[in-house]
Design an enzyme around this catalytic site. Structure first.
Site, PDB file in Angstrom:
ATOM      1  N   ARG A  58       0.802  -1.221   0.000  1.00 46.28           N
ATOM      2  CA  ARG A  58       0.000   0.000   0.000  1.00 46.28           C
ATOM      3  C   ARG A  58       0.836   1.273   0.000  1.00 46.28           C
ATOM      4  O   ARG A  58       0.599   2.196  -0.785  1.00 46.28           O
ATOM      5  CB  ARG A  58      -0.900   0.055   1.247  1.00 46.28           C
ATOM      6  CG  ARG A  58      -2.143  -0.779   1.163  1.00 46.28           C
ATOM      7  CD  ARG A  58      -2.535  -1.231   2.553  1.00 46.28           C
ATOM      8  NE  ARG A  58      -1.584  -2.250   2.959  1.00 46.28           N
ATOM      9  CZ  ARG A  58      -1.776  -3.552   2.772  1.00 46.28           C
ATOM     10  NH1 ARG A  58      -2.908  -3.975   2.327  1.00 46.28           N
ATOM     11  NH2 ARG A  58      -0.853  -4.440   3.084  1.00 46.28           N
ATOM     12  N   THR A  59       1.795   1.351   0.923  1.00 48.95           N
ATOM     13  CA  THR A  59       2.524   2.603   1.109  1.00 48.95           C
ATOM     14  C   THR A  59       3.318   2.941  -0.151  1.00 48.95           C
ATOM     15  O   THR A  59       3.291   4.066  -0.650  1.00 48.95           O
ATOM     16  CB  THR A  59       3.465   2.490   2.329  1.00 48.95           C
ATOM     17  OG1 THR A  59       2.688   2.053   3.443  1.00 48.95           O
ATOM     18  CG2 THR A  59       4.110   3.816   2.654  1.00 48.95           C
ATOM     19  N   LYS A  86      24.728  -5.809  -1.917  1.00 46.38           N
ATOM     20  CA  LYS A  86      26.149  -6.053  -2.211  1.00 46.38           C
ATOM     21  C   LYS A  86      27.050  -5.447  -1.143  1.00 46.38           C
ATOM     22  O   LYS A  86      28.256  -5.375  -1.308  1.00 46.38           O
ATOM     23  CB  LYS A  86      26.509  -5.464  -3.579  1.00 46.38           C
ATOM     24  CG  LYS A  86      25.718  -6.046  -4.729  1.00 46.38           C
ATOM     25  CD  LYS A  86      26.142  -5.391  -6.043  1.00 46.38           C
ATOM     26  CE  LYS A  86      25.256  -5.792  -7.186  1.00 46.38           C
ATOM     27  NZ  LYS A  86      25.461  -4.942  -8.355  1.00 46.38           N
ATOM     28  N   ARG A 108      11.591   3.924   3.144  1.00 46.99           N
ATOM     29  CA  ARG A 108      11.174   2.928   4.151  1.00 46.99           C
ATOM     30  C   ARG A 108      12.404   2.088   4.462  1.00 46.99           C
ATOM     31  O   ARG A 108      13.078   1.614   3.545  1.00 46.99           O
ATOM     32  CB  ARG A 108      10.054   2.043   3.612  1.00 46.99           C
ATOM     33  CG  ARG A 108       9.821   0.834   4.514  1.00 46.99           C
ATOM     34  CD  ARG A 108       8.569   0.084   4.184  1.00 46.99           C
ATOM     35  NE  ARG A 108       7.397   0.805   4.626  1.00 46.99           N
ATOM     36  CZ  ARG A 108       6.201   0.247   4.763  1.00 46.99           C
ATOM     37  NH1 ARG A 108       6.028  -1.032   4.499  1.00 46.99           N
ATOM     38  NH2 ARG A 108       5.165   0.959   5.160  1.00 46.99           N
ATOM     39  N   HIS A 136       5.681   6.008  11.367  1.00 47.55           N
ATOM     40  CA  HIS A 136       5.111   5.814  10.025  1.00 47.55           C
ATOM     41  C   HIS A 136       4.093   6.958   9.861  1.00 47.55           C
ATOM     42  O   HIS A 136       2.883   6.742   9.903  1.00 47.55           O
ATOM     43  CB  HIS A 136       4.440   4.444   9.974  1.00 47.55           C
ATOM     44  CG  HIS A 136       4.004   3.993   8.615  1.00 47.55           C
ATOM     45  ND1 HIS A 136       4.079   4.790   7.485  1.00 47.55           N
ATOM     46  CD2 HIS A 136       3.481   2.806   8.200  1.00 47.55           C
ATOM     47  CE1 HIS A 136       3.617   4.101   6.450  1.00 47.55           C
ATOM     48  NE2 HIS A 136       3.249   2.901   6.855  1.00 47.55           N
TER      49      HIS A 136
HETATM   50  C1  NCD Z   1       2.220  -1.049   8.268  1.00 46.97           C
HETATM   51  C2  NCD Z   1       3.715  -0.932   8.277  1.00 46.97           C
HETATM   52  O1  NCD Z   1       4.400  -1.282   7.329  1.00 46.97           O
HETATM   53  O2  NCD Z   1       4.210  -0.431   9.272  1.00 46.97           O
HETATM   54  N1  NCD Z   1       1.678  -1.271   7.009  1.00 46.97           N
HETATM   55  C3  NCD Z   1       1.424  -0.215   6.201  1.00 46.97           C
HETATM   56  O3  NCD Z   1       2.264   0.600   5.922  1.00 46.97           O
HETATM   57  N2  NCD Z   1       0.177  -0.106   5.722  1.00 46.97           N
HETATM   58  C4  NCD Z   1       1.712  -1.994   9.277  1.00 46.97           C
HETATM   59  C5  NCD Z   1       2.171  -3.424   9.223  1.00 46.97           C
HETATM   60  O4  NCD Z   1       3.055  -3.798   8.457  1.00 46.97           O
HETATM   61  O5  NCD Z   1       1.629  -4.199  10.002  1.00 46.97           O
END
Ligand code: NCD
Length: 310
Positions: A58-59, A86, A108, A136
């Protein structure tokens, strides 16, 4: 009101006014996403790099779609397909990215603080798309936008957040932001997944899901972060589901018009029953839909919006 943040590293650093501006800007972008031609020239000529060193559906997708709908050039790199495997350090990877002159890096990373580390070293804007178990911010902002749409306000709402509190970056970002917006936050989870002192971030702690969910306006369920701590903190997933899973019986304790949220990915039958996940109170896909608009707002605002950025 001016938005004077070059980076979005966490909701910890955003004020109530900043959050309101982000939500209002996201509302104004929502309409673009339903047009037949879903593109505005706002960020034409800007380059956005989405650097995802941890898995994401999703993100990552919504940051990419958000950038494209604002006419930016978006490029993706992922951990498994980059030279990180690497042995290259994050700093060296970042320096090499920087000389290609991106305007925004969305990152991320499995290590808490990785986005802050880049923000100190690079000239471009940095947006945190999830750093370890730390923050997040875009997830919390889309969560709060969804709550505001359904409840009309955040002030005074009872928000129950249940699950793996210790390893959840979603909960930390929500705690900072919800407290600034005046919500009454209640956390529940097993003792092994409840960090000591979390009350200090502004929450009432319960070890019983029923106490947290009782009379709640919002019930947010979290996934157990198996990738961060394995199965060592739980006897079995079945037992976890019995004591901390959201099912119809537990949900009845919340207000009749309570909404059910989950950041995804869901583990059906563990933290949430399928009946609840697909039931009339769930707003889970609405959260995902809002994710695109919130990320458009963040990209727009760190790029200066209509106002000057520091
Ligand atoms: C979350 C994350 O990656 O922190 N997911 C997300 O970004 N929608 C929550 C999760 O992974 O449980």
């Amino acid at each position: 009101m001016a938005f004077n943040h070059k980076h979005i590293l966490g909701t910890e650093y955003l004020s109530r006014e900043d959050i309101q501006l982000i939500l209002d800007t996201a509302e104004s972008f929502r309409e673009i996403n339903t047009r037949s031609i879903k593109k505005v020239p706002t960020l034409r000529g800007k380059t956005i790099i989405n650097a995802f060193f941890e898995n994401s559906t999703r993100t990552r997708l919504s940051f990419e779609i958000a950038g494209k709908r604002l006419s930016a050039d978006t490029v993706n790199i992922s951990g498994s397909a980059s030279s990180v495997t690497k042995g290259e350090t994050l700093e060296d990877t970042a320096r090499n990215i920087e000389v290609m002159h991106p305007d925004i890096i969305v990152i991320r990373h499995g290590h808490s603080g990785a986005p802050h580390y880049l923000a100190e070293r690079l000239n471009c804007s940095v947006i945190n798309a999830g750093d370890g178990a730390h923050e997040h911010p875009s997830q919390a902002l889309l969560d709060i936008l969804t709550m505001r749409q359904h409840k009309g306000k955040i002030d005074g709402l009872k928000v129950a957040i249940v699950g793996d509190i210790a390893h959840s970056r979603v909960v930390r970002s929500n705690l900072y932001a919800l407290n600034k917006m005046g919500a009454d936050v209640h956390l529940a989870g097993p003792g092994t997944m409840m960090p000591s002192g979390i009350e200090r971030l502004g929450a009432t702690v319960h070890y019983d899901i029923r106490a947290a969910v009782k009379d709640a306006d919002v019930v947010m369920m979290l996934r157990i972060q198996l990738e961060r701590q394995g199965m060592t903190l739980l006897p079995t997933l079945r037992e976890y589901a019995r004591f901390f899973g959201l099912n119809d019986d537990v949900l009845k304790l919340a207000k009749a018009d309570a909404i059910v949220m989950h950041p995804g990915p869901m583990n059906r039958g563990v933290e949430i029953s399928s009946a609840v996940a697909d039931g009339p109170q769930n707003v889970i896909l609405g959260q995902v839909e809002n994710g695109v608009a919130v990320r458009m707002a963040l990209l727009y605002l760190v790029s200066g919006g209509e106002q000057a950025v520091e």
